[in-house]
Design a protein around this motif. Structure first.
Motif, PDB file in Angstrom:
ATOM      1  N   GLU A 169       0.830  -1.202   0.000  1.00 48.06           N
ATOM      2  CA  GLU A 169       0.000   0.000   0.000  1.00 48.06           C
ATOM      3  C   GLU A 169       0.868   1.259   0.000  1.00 48.06           C
ATOM      4  O   GLU A 169       0.587   2.225  -0.700  1.00 48.06           O
ATOM      5  N   PHE A 170       1.951   1.244   0.814  1.00 49.80           N
ATOM      6  CA  PHE A 170       2.828   2.415   0.863  1.00 49.80           C
ATOM      7  C   PHE A 170       3.505   2.640  -0.482  1.00 49.80           C
ATOM      8  O   PHE A 170       3.585   3.782  -0.954  1.00 49.80           O
ATOM      9  N   TRP A 171       3.992   1.571  -1.115  1.00 51.76           N
ATOM     10  CA  TRP A 171       4.664   1.734  -2.407  1.00 51.76           C
ATOM     11  C   TRP A 171       3.682   2.188  -3.475  1.00 51.76           C
ATOM     12  O   TRP A 171       4.056   2.939  -4.391  1.00 51.76           O
ATOM     13  N   LEU A 172       2.414   1.774  -3.365  1.00 56.47           N
ATOM     14  CA  LEU A 172       1.403   2.261  -4.293  1.00 56.47           C
ATOM     15  C   LEU A 172       1.155   3.756  -4.088  1.00 56.47           C
ATOM     16  O   LEU A 172       1.022   4.523  -5.051  1.00 56.47           O
ATOM     17  N   LEU A 173       1.106   4.197  -2.813  1.00 50.00           N
ATOM     18  CA  LEU A 173       0.968   5.623  -2.514  1.00 50.00           C
ATOM     19  C   LEU A 173       2.129   6.411  -3.105  1.00 50.00           C
ATOM     20  O   LEU A 173       1.953   7.487  -3.689  1.00 50.00           O
ATOM     21  N   LEU A 174       3.329   5.871  -2.935  1.00 49.67           N
ATOM     22  CA  LEU A 174       4.527   6.536  -3.448  1.00 49.67           C
ATOM     23  C   LEU A 174       4.463   6.652  -4.967  1.00 49.67           C
ATOM     24  O   LEU A 174       4.760   7.709  -5.537  1.00 49.67           O
ATOM     25  N   ASN A 190      -5.270   7.406  -3.755  1.00 51.20           N
ATOM     26  CA  ASN A 190      -4.678   8.150  -2.649  1.00 51.20           C
ATOM     27  C   ASN A 190      -3.269   8.589  -2.984  1.00 51.20           C
ATOM     28  O   ASN A 190      -2.574   7.954  -3.795  1.00 51.20           O
ATOM     29  N   THR A 191      -2.834   9.664  -2.351  1.00 51.08           N
ATOM     30  CA  THR A 191      -1.453  10.116  -2.451  1.00 51.08           C
ATOM     31  C   THR A 191      -0.847  10.167  -1.050  1.00 51.08           C
ATOM     32  O   THR A 191      -1.548   9.963  -0.050  1.00 51.08           O
ATOM     33  N   LEU A 192       0.437  10.443  -0.972  1.00 51.46           N
ATOM     34  CA  LEU A 192       1.105  10.526   0.332  1.00 51.46           C
ATOM     35  C   LEU A 192       0.473  11.622   1.187  1.00 51.46           C
ATOM     36  O   LEU A 192       0.262  11.431   2.392  1.00 51.46           O
ATOM     37  N   ALA A 193       0.176  12.776   0.587  1.00 54.97           N
ATOM     38  CA  ALA A 193      -0.394  13.887   1.345  1.00 54.97           C
ATOM     39  C   ALA A 193      -1.771  13.521   1.894  1.00 54.97           C
ATOM     40  O   ALA A 193      -2.081  13.783   3.065  1.00 54.97           O
ATOM     41  N   VAL A 194      -2.612  12.908   1.059  1.00 52.76           N
ATOM     42  CA  VAL A 194      -3.962  12.526   1.499  1.00 52.76           C
ATOM     43  C   VAL A 194      -3.887  11.450   2.579  1.00 52.76           C
ATOM     44  O   VAL A 194      -4.629  11.509   3.577  1.00 52.76           O
ATOM     45  N   LYS A 195      -3.001  10.485   2.397  1.00 53.75           N
ATOM     46  CA  LYS A 195      -2.888   9.405   3.392  1.00 53.75           C
ATOM     47  C   LYS A 195      -2.415   9.944   4.732  1.00 53.75           C
ATOM     48  O   LYS A 195      -2.940   9.565   5.791  1.00 53.75           O
ATOM     49  N   ALA A 196      -1.411  10.825   4.716  1.00 53.01           N
ATOM     50  CA  ALA A 196      -0.932  11.418   5.971  1.00 53.01           C
ATOM     51  C   ALA A 196      -2.049  12.202   6.649  1.00 53.01           C
ATOM     52  O   ALA A 196      -2.221  12.134   7.875  1.00 53.01           O
ATOM     53  N   PHE A 197      -2.832  12.934   5.860  1.00 47.92           N
ATOM     54  CA  PHE A 197      -3.956  13.701   6.405  1.00 47.92           C
ATOM     55  C   PHE A 197      -5.007  12.769   7.021  1.00 47.92           C
ATOM     56  O   PHE A 197      -5.508  13.021   8.127  1.00 47.92           O
ATOM     57  N   GLU A 198      -5.359  11.705   6.327  1.00 50.18           N
ATOM     58  CA  GLU A 198      -6.373  10.774   6.833  1.00 50.18           C
ATOM     59  C   GLU A 198      -5.922  10.092   8.117  1.00 50.18           C
ATOM     60  O   GLU A 198      -6.702   9.969   9.072  1.00 50.18           O
ATOM     61  N   LEU A 199      -4.673   9.653   8.152  1.00 49.56           N
ATOM     62  CA  LEU A 199      -4.165   8.977   9.356  1.00 49.56           C
ATOM     63  C   LEU A 199      -4.108   9.932  10.538  1.00 49.56           C
ATOM     64  O   LEU A 199      -4.468   9.563  11.664  1.00 49.56           O
ATOM     65  N   ALA A 200      -3.649  11.160  10.289  1.00 54.82           N
ATOM     66  CA  ALA A 200      -3.580  12.136  11.380  1.00 54.82           C
ATOM     67  C   ALA A 200      -4.989  12.508  11.858  1.00 54.82           C
ATOM     68  O   ALA A 200      -5.204  12.695  13.066  1.00 54.82           O
ATOM     69  N   SER A 201      -5.945  12.607  10.934  1.00 51.63           N
ATOM     70  CA  SER A 201      -7.319  12.923  11.324  1.00 51.63           C
ATOM     71  C   SER A 201      -7.916  11.816  12.193  1.00 51.63           C
ATOM     72  O   SER A 201      -8.786  12.086  13.028  1.00 51.63           O
ATOM     73  N   ASP A 202      -7.455  10.588  11.986  1.00 50.61           N
ATOM     74  CA  ASP A 202      -7.895   9.462  12.820  1.00 50.61           C
ATOM     75  C   ASP A 202      -7.066   9.334  14.096  1.00 50.61           C
ATOM     76  O   ASP A 202      -7.192   8.334  14.810  1.00 50.61           O
ATOM     77  N   PRO A 244       4.608   8.409   5.580  1.00 53.65           N
ATOM     78  CA  PRO A 244       4.268   9.222   4.397  1.00 53.65           C
ATOM     79  C   PRO A 244       4.662  10.691   4.562  1.00 53.65           C
ATOM     80  O   PRO A 244       5.060  11.342   3.587  1.00 53.65           O
ATOM     81  N   ALA A 245       4.578  11.225   5.791  1.00 52.69           N
ATOM     82  CA  ALA A 245       4.992  12.614   6.018  1.00 52.69           C
ATOM     83  C   ALA A 245       6.486  12.785   5.763  1.00 52.69           C
ATOM     84  O   ALA A 245       6.920  13.762   5.139  1.00 52.69           O
ATOM     85  N   LEU A 246       7.284  11.830   6.239  1.00 49.57           N
ATOM     86  CA  LEU A 246       8.733  11.900   6.015  1.00 49.57           C
ATOM     87  C   LEU A 246       9.075  11.810   4.527  1.00 49.57           C
ATOM     88  O   LEU A 246      10.010  12.470   4.060  1.00 49.57           O
ATOM     89  N   ALA A 247       8.326  10.994   3.794  1.00 47.20           N
ATOM     90  CA  ALA A 247       8.574  10.892   2.352  1.00 47.20           C
ATOM     91  C   ALA A 247       8.336  12.230   1.668  1.00 47.20           C
ATOM     92  O   ALA A 247       9.114  12.651   0.798  1.00 47.20           O
ATOM     93  N   ILE A 248       7.264  12.940   2.058  1.00 49.49           N
ATOM     94  CA  ILE A 248       6.974  14.261   1.477  1.00 49.49           C
ATOM     95  C   ILE A 248       8.071  15.255   1.826  1.00 49.49           C
ATOM     96  O   ILE A 248       8.552  16.011   0.974  1.00 49.49           O
ATOM     97  N   VAL A 249       8.493  15.258   3.089  1.00 51.70           N
ATOM     98  CA  VAL A 249       9.524  16.200   3.538  1.00 51.70           C
ATOM     99  C   VAL A 249      10.850  15.926   2.823  1.00 51.70           C
ATOM    100  O   VAL A 249      11.563  16.858   2.429  1.00 51.70           O
ATOM    101  N   SER A 250      11.186  14.643   2.653  1.00 48.13           N
ATOM    102  CA  SER A 250      12.455  14.285   2.001  1.00 48.13           C
ATOM    103  C   SER A 250      12.501  14.821   0.578  1.00 48.13           C
ATOM    104  O   SER A 250      13.528  15.366   0.138  1.00 48.13           O
ATOM    105  N   VAL A 251      11.411  14.679  -0.162  1.00 40.08           N
ATOM    106  CA  VAL A 251      11.368  15.203  -1.530  1.00 40.08           C
ATOM    107  C   VAL A 251      11.352  16.732  -1.516  1.00 40.08           C
ATOM    108  O   VAL A 251      11.938  17.381  -2.379  1.00 40.08           O
ATOM    109  N   GLY A 252      10.706  17.312  -0.501  1.00 38.93           N
ATOM    110  CA  GLY A 252      10.622  18.766  -0.410  1.00 38.93           C
ATOM    111  C   GLY A 252      11.957  19.450  -0.185  1.00 38.93           C
ATOM    112  O   GLY A 252      12.090  20.659  -0.419  1.00 38.93           O
TER     113      GLY A 252
END
Length: 554
Positions: A328-333, A503-515, A524-532
């Protein structure tokens, strides 16, 4: 208008293509403003009597609170880096930019986990001082002031970059004249240096305030009612797309008003430097305790805006990565990567065509329509997404009606239910980022190269593809990288327009944090930051290049 413009061939393929492309990109925002002519009386009476005042007040306090904080933080850091020489300065000048890689909604999740009642900070306080619930006061991070601080920690580089450039480019002669007139250093700072840098500082603050107006992830997670959260509630909660579009129009009006105020604040300011090479002010070398305090001052925003959140994310990810690193994570990536790549290629391709079209046809109508579309970056992603959803849904309904009547076949949601909608919104939103880089690169190519190529029989597209693009390869790659990372971090537009089961990394991080699954959101948050971090490195390299119009006193 000159006579030659009246005789211009308005059916020129370049003009028609640019006008059509600009209209398609601008259509979502145009539709948002058209929605105000379709009154939704009952919905607006409900909003007026309940939450509309909260939306307006909270949005204004958020934007202006962020504006004040980023001016203070960014200006102080820019002054320290531009005017002082001290140990560690070279390292700090790029470290200061690192918070740009941290999306505001991610830093909000991180500090919530750190500072909440069950977080490590309050737990340590209770264990150390033997306190119980109610024995002590601790500020609530999930509040409007907390949102202002979170956004300011990641947006101050806007002011820092522009203010640092403004401070560095001021000639040494200004300081010499002040000293000869007996003006103290502090008066010189407030009477000469800051007024000269004011346009740059205010522009940086305006950019940060526009980002604050457009933010959704932070304010939604903190439970702060703003226009962006109101748009989502009206669309998904009340099921009224027209009223949501009208709220979006009101939000866009605030952004336009902000741009007008920023323009009015500097319209009568006219500062000119001499055309010849000017000597810049030499940086003052610090010694003793001053070095420590300046270093400490520069490190604080970096520590709280990047280092501490990353350390917390790494701590969480180290406990959950064995469960998170699955298919699932690699699919998000993969989803995030190819969506951002397609959007970046589309936006940069459009920017190349628009910029070269302006070069081939330097007439005011083309300059105007391209300039208007380039303002899309100032429009919140939520606004463009609402307009795109309404217009593309209408287009899908008409297309399905046509195919059912003619072929007895339903083609489904080809436009509004596919990645087409996202690519359209991303291109409209981030075209300005690409245009800035492409225009800069194209301006360095002499027009006589176009004339020479045309004399050899090359057509305009051939010239663009075989001559211009290779010559401005760095500008094109920079534009691709910046748009790629912006798309990767974009949250509200993706939330509204993503296809089902996408889903994307940003959406998944948002959904998990909302839960409240903050640990699971870390990877997923670290993956976004690393690319940023990549565009931060690029910006550092560009800022380190010496100005061709000035020299530094050693």
């Amino acid at each position: 208008m000159k006579f030659k413009n009246w005789s211009y061939n308005w059916f020129n393929p370049w003009f028609v293509g640019i006008a059509l492309g600009c209209f398609i990109l601008a259509a979502p925002v145009i539709l948002v403003f058209v929605s105000v002519f379709f009154p939704q009386t009952e919905i607006w009476q409900h909003l007026y009597s309940t939450v509309l005042s909260d939306y307006i007040v909270n949005s204004l306090i958020l934007a202006f609170g962020v504006g004040v904080l980023v001016i203070v933080i960014g200006t102080v850091l820019a002054w320290c880096i531009a005017r002082y020489e001290f140990t560690g300065r070279k390292q700090l000048q790029w470290l200061i930019l690192l918070p740009m890689a941290m999306p505001a909604y991610i830093i909000a999740y991180t500090y919530t986990g750190l500072l909440d009642y069950a977080g490590p900070v309050q737990t340590w306080l209770r264990e150390t001082f033997n306190w119980q619930y109610g024995d002590y006061y601790f500020p609530d991070i999930r509040s409007l002031p907390g949102a202002i601080i979170m956004l300011s920690l990641v947006l101050y580089p806007y002011v820092y970059m522009l203010a640092r450039t403004a401070f560095s480019e001021q000639p040494a002669s200004l300081e010499e004249v002040s000293r000869s007139l007996g003006v103290s250093p502090s008066k010189h700072l407030f009477k000469v240096v800051l007024p000269l840098a004011r346009p740059a500082i205010l522009m940086g603050a305006a950019l940060a305030m526009m980002e604050a107006f457009a933010d959704y992830g932070t304010v939604q997670y903190f439970g702060v009612s703003t226009f962006t959260t109101g748009i989502f509630r009206t669309w998904f909660g009340l099921g009224n797309g027209i009223a949501a579009a009208q709220l979006a129009a009101m939000l866009t009006s605030f952004v336009v008003l902000l741009l007008i105020l920023e323009y009015l604040s500097r319209r009568k300011i006219r500062y000119y430097f001499q055309g010849q090479r000017a000597q810049q002010v030499s940086r003052q070398k610090l010694t003793g305790s001053k070095v420590f305090w300046v270093q400490f001052l520069c490190v604080i925003p970096v520590f709280f805006g990047f280092i501490l959140p990353v350390l917390q994310l790494l701590s969480w990810a180290s406990r959950t990565y064995s469960k998170q690193l699955n298919s699932e994570f690699w699919l998000l990536l993969w989803n995030s990567f190819y969506l951002a790549a397609i959007a970046a290629i589309t936006a940069v391709s459009l920017a190349l065509l628009f910029a070269y079209g302006k070069r081939l046809n330097p007439i005011k109508p083309i300059q105007f329509i391209v300039g208007v579309v380039s303002l899309g970056y100032a429009v919140p992603g939520t606004v463009i997404a609402i307009g795109a959803m309404i217009s593309l849904s209408w287009l899908d309904i008409k297309l399905n009606t046509l195919t059912e009547n003619w072929f007895d076949l339903s083609v489904g949601l080809i436009f509004s239910g596919s990645l087409f909608a996202l690519i359209l919104v991303y291109s409209s939103r981030f075209l300005a980022v690409a245009m800035h880089n492409i225009d800069t690169g194209l301006a360095r190519i002499k027009p006589n190269m176009d004339d020479a190529a045309r004399s050899l029989g090359h057509k305009p597209l051939q010239i663009l593809r075989t001559i211009h693009v290779p010559l401005m390869k760095t500008s094109v790659l920079s534009a691709l990288l910046l748009v790629f990372v912006d798309v990767l971090k974009e949250l509200p537009a993706t939330l509204i327009l993503r296809p089902f089961n996408f889903n994307t990394l940003a959406v998944k991080a948002f959904e998990l944090a909302s839960d409240e699954r903050l640990m699971d959101a870390a990877l997923p948050a670290l993956a976004i930051v690393s690319v940023g971090i990549l565009p931060v490195i690029l910006l550092t390299m560009l800022m380190d290049k010496p100005s061709p119009h000035s020299s530094q006193i050693k």
